[in-house]
Design a protein around this motif. Sequence first.
Motif, PDB file in Angstrom:
ATOM      1  N   ARG A 174       2.165   4.886 -14.134  1.00  0.00           N
ATOM      2  CA  ARG A 174       1.772   5.987 -13.244  1.00  0.00           C
ATOM      3  C   ARG A 174       0.469   5.662 -12.520  1.00  0.00           C
ATOM      4  O   ARG A 174       0.341   5.866 -11.304  1.00  0.00           O
ATOM      5  N   HIS A 175      -0.511   5.162 -13.269  1.00  0.00           N
ATOM      6  CA  HIS A 175      -1.811   4.866 -12.658  1.00  0.00           C
ATOM      7  C   HIS A 175      -1.729   3.681 -11.698  1.00  0.00           C
ATOM      8  O   HIS A 175      -2.421   3.661 -10.669  1.00  0.00           O
ATOM      9  N   HIS A 177       0.795   2.937  -9.810  1.00  0.00           N
ATOM     10  CA  HIS A 177       1.370   3.453  -8.569  1.00  0.00           C
ATOM     11  C   HIS A 177       0.370   4.325  -7.811  1.00  0.00           C
ATOM     12  O   HIS A 177       0.315   4.280  -6.576  1.00  0.00           O
ATOM     13  N   CYS A 178      -0.396   5.118  -8.532  1.00  0.00           N
ATOM     14  CA  CYS A 178      -1.391   5.969  -7.864  1.00  0.00           C
ATOM     15  C   CYS A 178      -2.412   5.126  -7.114  1.00  0.00           C
ATOM     16  O   CYS A 178      -2.760   5.421  -5.970  1.00  0.00           O
ATOM     17  N   ASP A 182      -2.817   4.848  -3.066  1.00  0.00           N
ATOM     18  CA  ASP A 182      -4.110   5.239  -2.489  1.00  0.00           C
ATOM     19  C   ASP A 182      -4.788   4.093  -1.754  1.00  0.00           C
ATOM     20  O   ASP A 182      -5.918   4.233  -1.267  1.00  0.00           O
ATOM     21  N   ASP A 230       3.554  11.845  -9.104  1.00  0.00           N
ATOM     22  CA  ASP A 230       2.416  12.679  -9.489  1.00  0.00           C
ATOM     23  C   ASP A 230       1.916  13.572  -8.355  1.00  0.00           C
ATOM     24  O   ASP A 230       0.789  14.072  -8.409  1.00  0.00           O
ATOM     25  N   HIS A 231       2.754  13.768  -7.336  1.00  0.00           N
ATOM     26  CA  HIS A 231       2.356  14.645  -6.239  1.00  0.00           C
ATOM     27  C   HIS A 231       2.207  16.078  -6.755  1.00  0.00           C
ATOM     28  O   HIS A 231       2.987  16.548  -7.593  1.00  0.00           O
TER      29      HIS A 231
END
Length: 319
Positions: A174-175, A177-178, A182, A230-231
């Motif tokens: 998850r992190h 991809h974030c 970004d 995570d939107h």
Amino acid sequence: MSEAGEPGDPGDSSILDCDDCMTPAEAFAVVGNETRLSILEALWRADERPVSFSDLRKAVGMRDSAQFNYHLDKLRGQFVRRTDEGYTFRHAGWAVIHAVQAGSLTEQPEIAPFEVEGDCSDCGGPLAARYEDERVVVDCVECARTHANYPFPPGGLDGRTTGEVMAAFNQRVRHLHCLMADGVCPECSGTVETTVERDPAGYDLDVAVRHECQRCRHQLTTSVGQVLLDHAEIVSFYRDHGVDLNQVPFWTLDWCTADEYTTVLSDDPWRLRLDVPIDGPEGTPAGECEGERLTLTVDEDLVVREVERSPAGTATTSP
């Protein structure tokens, strides 16, 4: 005065330009020494930093002060910084220690397949995870469809059960991809360029999102659903149904691991629709809005432009 774009133009200079920078070969030669690695490890083990010269020498176990100072001097500037109170890390020194602690330089563990949560989005069969080549891979036991395949440093296995490894893997992916979404490379912090493309080679996707670092060329190719996992709109949607999406293994979410819930509305410019059903890995939770579906429409930059909630089974029409 130089013309714009010519060598010597201040606007063209990189902030990394310097006259005394090491080449990669020189940097590896410096740390490729047992005593110097011991110095870095002693700094890492220290309860507090900076560490005085005498305390650092004592921690390394070297009696010859002059010899110790010789090796410490080799590290100063690029790997170790000297202050009035003693010695501490520079970023490159931390990077060396992090690589050692991650196990990437010294370990090559493997874990045989073990059962994990979720069912195959293609055939409904059980899922199993395995660890090899420093990656966690989640496949369907029956049809072999891949639901997840991402790097995971060997150090992340240390002291963890398989369940704890998968929980850590879920958060790590998850992190990753974030950060990429970004525009920040998780490997070198360089600038990431994101594009949408059709039929990427090596991926079971009709339309995919490709992130590529413009500095180190690190790449990450994934589904539209994974990028939007995570939107805030999706997280809130699940929360309204009593589900903490952050704790749901991403590989159990069909709209996240595949692109069957993604519709291309336009490819010039890109305009995509993602349908998110609420039936998560444990079945549809009870609640007033049970059976709803969330629809997000995004542009070529993966920016959400439209959001709509509708009952399950309601047809979604293209604009």
